[in-house]
Design a protein around this motif. Structure first.
Motif, PDB file in Angstrom:
ATOM      1  N   ASN A 163      -6.551   0.630   3.965  1.00  0.00           N
ATOM      2  CA  ASN A 163      -6.550   1.698   2.970  1.00  0.00           C
ATOM      3  C   ASN A 163      -6.956   1.047   1.642  1.00  0.00           C
ATOM      4  O   ASN A 163      -6.746  -0.145   1.450  1.00  0.00           O
ATOM      5  CB  ASN A 163      -5.146   2.306   2.864  1.00  0.00           C
ATOM      6  N   ASP A 164      -7.511   1.844   0.742  1.00  0.00           N
ATOM      7  CA  ASP A 164      -7.957   1.255  -0.524  1.00  0.00           C
ATOM      8  C   ASP A 164      -6.797   0.929  -1.470  1.00  0.00           C
ATOM      9  O   ASP A 164      -7.004   0.333  -2.528  1.00  0.00           O
ATOM     10  CB  ASP A 164      -8.960   2.173  -1.222  1.00  0.00           C
ATOM     11  N   SER A 165      -5.587   1.322  -1.117  1.00  0.00           N
ATOM     12  CA  SER A 165      -4.441   0.947  -1.954  1.00  0.00           C
ATOM     13  C   SER A 165      -3.865  -0.409  -1.546  1.00  0.00           C
ATOM     14  O   SER A 165      -2.892  -0.872  -2.141  1.00  0.00           O
ATOM     15  CB  SER A 165      -3.345   2.018  -1.874  1.00  0.00           C
TER      16      SER A 165
ATOM     17  N   PRO B  89      -7.279   8.188   7.467  1.00  0.00           N
ATOM     18  CA  PRO B  89      -8.160   8.566   6.355  1.00  0.00           C
ATOM     19  C   PRO B  89      -8.262   7.439   5.328  1.00  0.00           C
ATOM     20  O   PRO B  89      -7.249   6.858   4.942  1.00  0.00           O
ATOM     21  CB  PRO B  89      -7.458   9.791   5.752  1.00  0.00           C
ATOM     22  N   GLY B  90      -9.465   7.130   4.901  1.00  0.00           N
ATOM     23  CA  GLY B  90      -9.654   6.072   3.907  1.00  0.00           C
ATOM     24  C   GLY B  90      -9.774   4.686   4.515  1.00  0.00           C
ATOM     25  O   GLY B  90      -9.969   3.709   3.795  1.00  0.00           O
TER      26      GLY B  90
ATOM     27  N   VAL C  44      -5.558   3.586  -6.655  1.00  0.00           N
ATOM     28  CA  VAL C  44      -5.559   4.387  -5.428  1.00  0.00           C
ATOM     29  C   VAL C  44      -4.125   4.588  -4.947  1.00  0.00           C
ATOM     30  O   VAL C  44      -3.741   5.684  -4.514  1.00  0.00           O
ATOM     31  CB  VAL C  44      -6.415   3.709  -4.326  1.00  0.00           C
TER      32      VAL C  44
ATOM     33  N   HIS D 207       0.866  -1.182   0.000  1.00  0.00           N
ATOM     34  CA  HIS D 207       0.000   0.000   0.000  1.00  0.00           C
ATOM     35  C   HIS D 207       0.896   1.223   0.000  1.00  0.00           C
ATOM     36  O   HIS D 207       2.112   1.091   0.135  1.00  0.00           O
ATOM     37  CB  HIS D 207      -0.995   0.008   1.167  1.00  0.00           C
TER      38      HIS D 207
ATOM     39  N   ARG E   9     -11.545   1.563   6.420  1.00  0.00           N
ATOM     40  CA  ARG E   9     -12.927   1.065   6.480  1.00  0.00           C
ATOM     41  C   ARG E   9     -12.942  -0.241   7.264  1.00  0.00           C
ATOM     42  O   ARG E   9     -12.441  -1.263   6.796  1.00  0.00           O
ATOM     43  CB  ARG E   9     -13.477   0.853   5.057  1.00  0.00           C
TER      44      ARG E   9
ATOM     45  N   LEU F 121      -2.463  12.583   0.891  1.00  0.00           N
ATOM     46  CA  LEU F 121      -3.097  11.262   0.888  1.00  0.00           C
ATOM     47  C   LEU F 121      -2.168  10.175   1.419  1.00  0.00           C
ATOM     48  O   LEU F 121      -2.614   9.242   2.086  1.00  0.00           O
ATOM     49  CB  LEU F 121      -3.565  10.896  -0.525  1.00  0.00           C
TER      50      LEU F 121
END
Ligand SMILES: [Zn+2]
Length: 195
Positions: free
Chosen positions: A131-133, A160-161, A77, A51, A163, A87
């Motif tokens: 993280n979405d990455s 941040p990001g 991402v 990531h 989930r 980010l």
């Protein structure tokens, strides 16, 4: 393939050196000096990112001064994070980091396969949540989980990001993928195979 661990000065994240004797690949990229100490004159020919948070990427620009033109594998991402210090969270540190070689980013996604040196096949699994990455790389006997799964530690989802619910699903998936494999996480020690 031999695997070397480098514990980085920033947040004790891990970089993993995949050593094929003639050349090597990296999984994540922090401090460069200890990598060079281990590999000597053997070239680095590519980087796989679990990531694109700061502590897993901050050595990339320095690495590219030594080995220009190599590919860096991440998803869309991850690309955004590499090119944005807010980010990738480096803005909140002393040395904001933006990757200076966007043309070398290779986009990969869930289900893709990367064959290293024509001999070691890695399957890509998208494991978002931290993280979405987040991507997990699955070889025959090894699995590189980044921060999507660190044995014994709850996945961090408050950045941040992050989930939480999705992270749980990713952990479940990784636990299945990790059966009979050695786990190489983004922080902490190598963990031998789950049964
Ligand atoms: Zn992270």
């Amino acid at each position: 393939m031999k695997i070397h661990q480098v514990i980085n000065s920033l947040f004790t994240s891990n970089s993993w050196i995949l050593d094929f004797e003639k050349n090597c690949w990296l999984v994540d990229c922090g401090d460069i000096r200890p990598i060079v100490e281990i590999i000597g004159k053997m070239p680095v020919v590519g980087v796989l990112l679990t990531h694109a948070h700061y502590d897993h990427i901050y050595g990339l620009n320095e690495l590219f001064e030594l080995y220009p033109g190599i590919p860096v594998y991440t998803n869309e991402v991850g690309r955004e994070l590499l090119l944005n210090d807010k980010l990738n969270l480096s803005r909140y540190h002393e040395t904001p980091f933006v990757f200076e070689y966007p043309q070398n980013i290779q986009i990969i996604n869930d289900g893709d396969e990367i064959v290293l040196n024509g001999e070691c096949k890695l399957k890509v699994a998208a494991t978002p949540g931290h993280n979405d990455s987040c991507l997990t790389f699955v070889a025959d006997k090894e699995i590189f989980t980044g921060d999507s799964y660190i044995p014994g530690i709850k996945v961090v989802t408050n950045l941040p990001g992050g989930r939480k619910q999705i992270a749980k699903q990713s952990v479940d998936r990784i636990l299945k993928l990790a059966i009979d494999k050695t786990i190489y996480p983004g922080h902490g020690d190598i963990t031998s195979s789950l049964e």
